[in-house]
Design an enzyme around this catalytic site. Sequence first.
Site, short mmCIF file in Angstrom:
data_model
loop_
_atom_site.label_atom_id
_atom_site.label_comp_id
_atom_site.label_asym_id
_atom_site.label_seq_id
_atom_site.Cartn_x
_atom_site.Cartn_y
_atom_site.Cartn_z
CE1 TYR A 7 -7.56 7.71 55.64
CE2 TYR A 7 -5.44 6.61 55.74
CZ TYR A 7 -6.81 6.55 55.65
OH TYR A 7 -7.43 5.34 55.59
N GLY A 8 -6.81 10.47 58.82
CA GLY A 8 -8.23 10.63 59.17
C GLY A 8 -8.44 10.98 60.63
CB THR A 9 -10.88 9.60 63.07
OG1 THR A 9 -10.48 8.23 63.13
CG2 THR A 9 -12.05 9.78 62.11
CG LEU A 10 -6.30 7.01 64.24
CD1 LEU A 10 -5.59 5.82 63.61
CD2 LEU A 10 -6.48 6.81 65.74
CD GLU A 82 -7.67 2.54 61.30
OE1 GLU A 82 -8.83 2.40 60.85
OE2 GLU A 82 -7.20 3.66 61.52
#
Length: 156
Positions: A7-10, A82
């Site tokens: 949901y983010g930087t990936l 992570e």
Amino acid sequence: MARIFVYGTLKKGQPNYHRMLESANGKAEFLALACTTEKYPLVIASHYNIPFLLNVPGQGHRVQGEIYKVDDKMLKFLDDFEAVPTLYQRARVRLEVKEWVGETEGEERPAAGSFTEAFLYSTTTYQPDWPSLPRYESYDSRGDHGLQYVAREARD
């Protein structure tokens, strides 16, 4: 093979998406666009403007993201990336499919509006003020929030 919800930087087009493509990290195959069935607070926090999904179900928004099928090597890489279990924790979550484009290996392709499960990285270890930060439904490092992500290589 495991399914991971990012949901983010990936996500595609975000600062760490290249890590999903690097074969040295393992294999990752894009499967679908989806959102969480429960609401969660997705906040941008720390000096590095990192997106954090706080493990506080029922608050925030249904978070938008992408589902990937990953091999064991990529799963281990992502756990390390992570900082599991100290910074993030990996847990299974129920998702609503928005658009499925990946292969399903003998299964029927999930329709939009159907439900599936995948792992996601959320955190229970956050600063006391984080739950009061603005909450987002979808993360973009170049969003109008003005909080551009600071890449690991650029951190002091």
